[in-house]
Write a protein that holds these residues in place. Sequence first.
Motif, short mmCIF file in Angstrom:
data_model
loop_
_atom_site.label_atom_id
_atom_site.label_comp_id
_atom_site.label_asym_id
_atom_site.label_seq_id
_atom_site.Cartn_x
_atom_site.Cartn_y
_atom_site.Cartn_z
N ILE A 1 0.83 -1.21 0.00
CA ILE A 1 0.00 0.00 0.00
C ILE A 1 0.87 1.26 0.00
O ILE A 1 0.52 2.27 -0.60
N GLY A 2 2.03 1.18 0.66
CA GLY A 2 2.94 2.32 0.70
C GLY A 2 2.83 3.13 1.96
O GLY A 2 2.82 4.37 1.93
N ILE A 3 2.75 2.44 3.10
CA ILE A 3 2.63 3.11 4.39
C ILE A 3 4.02 3.30 5.00
O ILE A 3 4.83 2.37 5.04
N ILE A 4 4.32 4.51 5.43
CA ILE A 4 5.61 4.83 6.03
C ILE A 4 5.75 4.08 7.36
O ILE A 4 4.77 3.93 8.08
N PRO A 5 6.91 3.54 7.71
CA PRO A 5 8.22 3.65 7.06
C PRO A 5 8.60 2.42 6.25
O PRO A 5 9.78 2.19 6.01
N LEU A 6 7.62 1.62 5.85
CA LEU A 6 7.93 0.37 5.15
C LEU A 6 8.50 0.66 3.76
O LEU A 6 8.33 1.77 3.21
N SER A 7 9.14 -0.34 3.19
CA SER A 7 9.94 -0.13 1.98
C SER A 7 9.13 0.41 0.81
O SER A 7 9.63 1.22 0.02
N GLY A 8 7.87 -0.05 0.67
CA GLY A 8 7.07 0.40 -0.45
C GLY A 8 6.81 1.89 -0.45
O GLY A 8 6.62 2.50 -1.51
N PHE B 1 -5.34 5.16 -3.30
CA PHE B 1 -6.54 4.92 -2.51
C PHE B 1 -7.13 3.55 -2.85
O PHE B 1 -7.52 2.79 -1.96
N ILE B 2 -7.19 3.23 -4.14
CA ILE B 2 -7.75 1.94 -4.57
C ILE B 2 -6.88 0.79 -4.08
O ILE B 2 -7.39 -0.24 -3.63
N THR B 3 -5.56 0.99 -4.14
CA THR B 3 -4.64 -0.05 -3.65
C THR B 3 -4.87 -0.28 -2.16
O THR B 3 -4.89 -1.43 -1.69
N GLY B 4 -5.01 0.79 -1.41
CA GLY B 4 -5.31 0.65 0.01
C GLY B 4 -6.60 -0.13 0.24
O GLY B 4 -6.70 -0.95 1.17
N LEU B 5 -7.60 0.10 -0.62
CA LEU B 5 -8.87 -0.61 -0.50
C LEU B 5 -8.72 -2.11 -0.71
O LEU B 5 -9.09 -2.92 0.15
N TYR B 6 -8.18 -2.50 -1.89
CA TYR B 6 -8.20 -3.93 -2.19
C TYR B 6 -7.20 -4.72 -1.37
O TYR B 6 -7.42 -5.90 -1.07
N MET B 7 -6.08 -4.11 -0.96
CA MET B 7 -5.13 -4.84 -0.12
C MET B 7 -5.66 -4.97 1.31
O MET B 7 -5.45 -6.01 1.97
N THR B 8 -6.37 -3.96 1.80
CA THR B 8 -7.01 -4.07 3.12
C THR B 8 -8.08 -5.14 3.08
O THR B 8 -8.23 -5.94 4.02
N ARG B 9 -8.87 -5.17 2.02
CA ARG B 9 -9.87 -6.22 1.84
C ARG B 9 -9.23 -7.60 1.92
O ARG B 9 -9.76 -8.51 2.58
N LEU B 10 -8.11 -7.78 1.25
CA LEU B 10 -7.42 -9.07 1.25
C LEU B 10 -7.04 -9.48 2.66
O LEU B 10 -7.30 -10.62 3.09
N PHE B 11 -6.45 -8.55 3.42
CA PHE B 11 -6.00 -8.89 4.77
C PHE B 11 -7.17 -9.11 5.72
O PHE B 11 -7.19 -10.09 6.48
N VAL B 12 -8.14 -8.23 5.68
CA VAL B 12 -9.27 -8.33 6.60
C VAL B 12 -10.05 -9.61 6.34
O VAL B 12 -10.40 -10.35 7.28
#
Length: 639
Positions: free
Chosen positions: A397-404, A432-443
């Motif tokens: 998703i690209g959340i600080i401080p992770l590598s992405g 925003f869309i990436t945050g949506l579908y990756m959160t969906r996957l984890f949840v």
Amino acid sequence: MGMDQAWLIPAIPAAAFVILLIFGPYLPRKGDWLAIAAIGTSFILVFPVLADLLDQADGTTYVAGEKAWEWLSFDLAGAGETFNIEIGFYVDPITIVMLAVVTLIALMVQVYSIAYMKGDSRYGWYFTAMSLFAASMLTLVLANNLLLLYAGWEAVGFCSFLLIGFWYEKRSAAEAAKKAFITTRIGDVGLLIGIIMLWLEGPNTFNIQEIIAFAEEGGYETTYLTAAVLFLFMGALGKSGQFPLHVWLPDAMEGPTPVSALIHAATMVVAGVYLVARMLPLFELADPIALDIVLVVGLITVMISATMGLAATDIKRVIAYSTLNSLGLMFVALGSSAVTAAMLYLFVHAFFKALLFLGAGSVIHATEEQDMNRLGGLAAKMPITAAMFAIGTLAMIGIIPLSGFWAKDEVLAVTREEQHIVVYLVLLSSLFITGLYMTRLFVRTFLFAPREQEVYDRAHENGLLITVPLLILGLLATVGGFVVFDEVGEALGFAGGFGQFVFLHEAHGFEFHLDVAVTSTVLAGGGVVFGWFLWRDKAELAASVRDRFAPISTLLANRYYIDEIYQFAIDHIVLGAGALIAWFDRVVVNDAGVNGSANIGYLAGFEAKFLQTGRLPNYALAIVAGILLLSVVMLVALV
């Protein structure tokens, strides 16, 4: 060991492949230890090659290492020149990045595979094919000439065919392997045409650096060079699954999950990115439309993959769409002439993408299920896998401080600096869309109540052979992005950060843009928060949204019907044209051409035989008739 011995890095796994192919069934444990020892040795050998490269740097540029052996040599007829074909290897910072990524990820995947593939009837063959896969990719990235690169390119495609279709007794796996092979062949034809074009009008060599130097001296006419590099890009478009040749990549999930990790993180799909990065000077010398096409194709791929990820339910397929998303970002960077941003993303992407796939494999190995609609609540049973998967998800998703975060922001900053404002805004929306579908996957996989109690009851944390690679990749996905900082670069032995390492003679050091970072973090974080509310508990809110926008949901679930469009074209255009060509060959060429000419001769002979009666009065009559006819013709001509 120095750069001159870099050829050993692909040679060792290649030798392991030969030994396993011949003696594998007779070795202890089917020779898995040999495959792992080979790729482990190759990984270790990357460090002395890197040290030699750094030792020879003069502070403003790197002295690339190159070693070649003559393969074929012959005189060109009438040209008075000798043409040589070499087996040669070239080492520069881009090569080092690729060597480190390929060997490390291949090592993690093969260690993981000991447990994942245990008990498989083709266990030994699996490690044999994996050794060839690694050797082929390492040959590709080390090649100093386009012919050897193309050989490695095709070998990688062949290995992917073997491994995607590893369980070929399943029809879906066999079909996926054929789909990947045929789709990528379309791009490979373009790549071969581009290689031939560069050679025909070039400096009588396939050597990449000599071709680039020739182009920089004005050796190619601009239009011709533009056509050649666009044909090269066709190869990258197929291998890296860019629109419209992206259709094979989601279906490639039919192979074993560790294979998916290797294909997506370190081998086949990043080969296209490497090719464009290596040949980027040619793209920059061509007409600007060449780089514009690279950028636009990457941008389209980013958006369609992100939206398709919202509808997929197979956890591996969702991760596959995230790969397309990331690859699209890399091509956007390359289309903006930012090789360092593209290579930085490729570098960190290897860690979190391998982590995601191996995390998915851990779930599948434990539960025997990969449909997120039948999962849920697995964090309670698989806490280590869930924690590592969370790191991979947030890095993607690209959340600080992770590598992405660092790699994604570098691409965003580049597009803004190049004044690609529309591109910049579209990329921001994709976050925003990436945050949506990756959160969906984890949840849907790890949180809230399990949806299938039987699946949940089977879940358990896996052993060390699966868990340890996850922990290592989780650590790298967390800290890998710090290579952008000058201080980290100094600690690792090269001047400055990652950008200066890859492109020292024009130092593209990392610059932290606070406004870009804040904007991207808000959008990505917003996707996470909104995704949480959509899919929490029983995902009732998501279901109501899906029902309200049913046409869009159906469109995404069917992947924009692109596969159906291709199938229609094949059934009604390709096969129709094939039937027409077959008719033309059968009726016109065969019946009328070949058989027709033979039949004319036969009929002429058959009729002519009746002229031979054996009776003198008949012959005399024919002579008189001929004389009379000739006389008439002459009289008409005289008159």
